[in-house]
Scaffold this active site. Sequence first.
Site, PDB file in Angstrom:
ATOM      1  N   LYS A 170      38.617  35.314  36.564  1.00 38.90           N
ATOM      2  CA  LYS A 170      39.164  36.305  35.622  1.00 38.90           C
ATOM      3  C   LYS A 170      40.686  36.418  35.723  1.00 38.90           C
ATOM      4  CE  LYS A 170      39.204  41.311  34.788  1.00 38.90           C
ATOM      5  NZ  LYS A 170      40.635  41.438  35.105  1.00 38.90           N
ATOM      6  N   LEU A 205      35.423  44.132  37.708  1.00 33.11           N
ATOM      7  CA  LEU A 205      36.754  44.031  38.288  1.00 33.11           C
ATOM      8  C   LEU A 205      37.699  44.857  37.430  1.00 33.11           C
ATOM      9  CD1 LEU A 205      37.109  40.212  39.148  1.00 33.11           C
ATOM     10  CD2 LEU A 205      36.689  42.085  40.737  1.00 33.11           C
ATOM     11  N   ASP A 206      38.671  45.509  38.059  1.00 33.60           N
ATOM     12  CA  ASP A 206      39.641  46.304  37.316  1.00 33.60           C
ATOM     13  C   ASP A 206      40.435  45.430  36.353  1.00 33.60           C
ATOM     14  OD1 ASP A 206      38.849  48.538  38.731  1.00 33.60           O
ATOM     15  OD2 ASP A 206      40.394  48.279  40.265  1.00 33.60           O
ATOM     16  N   ARG A 207      41.059  46.070  35.416  1.00 28.62           N
ATOM     17  CA  ARG A 207      41.825  45.349  34.393  1.00 28.62           C
ATOM     18  C   ARG A 207      42.896  44.448  35.011  1.00 28.62           C
ATOM     19  NH1 ARG A 207      44.550  48.227  29.081  1.00 28.62           N
ATOM     20  NH2 ARG A 207      45.357  46.334  28.095  1.00 28.62           N
ATOM     21  N   THR A 209      42.931  43.356  38.169  1.00 27.18           N
ATOM     22  CA  THR A 209      42.402  42.572  39.280  1.00 27.18           C
ATOM     23  C   THR A 209      41.921  41.226  38.756  1.00 27.18           C
ATOM     24  OG1 THR A 209      41.710  44.563  40.468  1.00 27.18           O
ATOM     25  CG2 THR A 209      40.702  42.495  41.137  1.00 27.18           C
TER      26      THR A 209
END
Length: 346
Positions: A170, A205-207, A209
């Site tokens: 990602k 996952l955070d934006r 991360t």
Amino acid sequence: MKKFNNRSERSPKNSKGESTNSGKRGSYDKKKEPSSKIPEEKTEYKGRGRNQKPIFGKAEDKERKKKPFKKPFSPLKSGKNKSEAQPQYNLKSIQKSGHKESDEIRLNKFIANAGICSRRDADKLIENGEISVNGKVVNEMGYKVLRKDRVVYKGKSIRPEKPVYILLNKPKDFITTTDDPFERKTVMHLVENACEERLFPVGRLDRNTTGLLLFTNDGELSAKLTHPSYEIKKIYQVTLDKPIAKNDVEAILEGVTLEDGLTEVDDLQVLSKDRTIMGIEIHSGKNRIVRRIFAHFGYEVIALDRVTFAGLSKKDIPRGNYRFLEEKEVINLKFLNKRKNKKRPK
């Protein structure tokens, strides 16, 4: 009596000669006065501060402009103009017995194999009367169906799909959700052309991360990999805004008590000479846990990358690309067992 009459006849007046009586009429007049209260300003979520607490600010009046999303990434290439072929998994070796098309299977497993949810959540759907089989609502736990039966959920017929397992590296600025009302970029845009089956991300996952994120339509495996009892290992590379002190490293390894309880860290290693880059191994699935651990000691995480998840690595997967899991990797995930509650060795 005279004193009483004088009192009732008098009514205090202001400089303009208007009565300032505080009786019922006065309260009525007061209600008619225009309100002098300042209208409340609308607020909206602006993100999180250095202490990882949410920040709210004045909402913008500008309407969000809808722009067509342009996919900036492409799948991992295995040839000149061909993306990686979707594999066919033979998982009979890890099944107790091979099922034929005519064999009966439990309804909750049928639903899970269709990629709707886990078996446990499927039981809730059955219990709530949300599932029908061949036109009849089924509430019975342990009910068995044939693979040729017509099972309906939310008015749509569902069928067990071919299992799909995709590993994505990602990039930043993508939200881990299957749908976003604000039409922001989501991780689903990165795998939208990978296969015909419906996929969903395992965990989140955070934006901001980056790193490994698994996608599948296997609801049972997804529930397994996100359940706390399995203590799935994850390794992150962390970049801090300043060098970390040795005593803070020792304190983190001892365990950190945050607002939602104790969080144990399995390992922490400093990777750079300036002590700003390190690797951290955890099994907790709490929200924003890595950022909150370091914020607890006064550090800001300026870059966070997940390099390992459940034994899978991002080797040979460029940022923004994905690959299908190999059959051996799927079998390893299926064989993951619940971990016994043992204290981490010091």
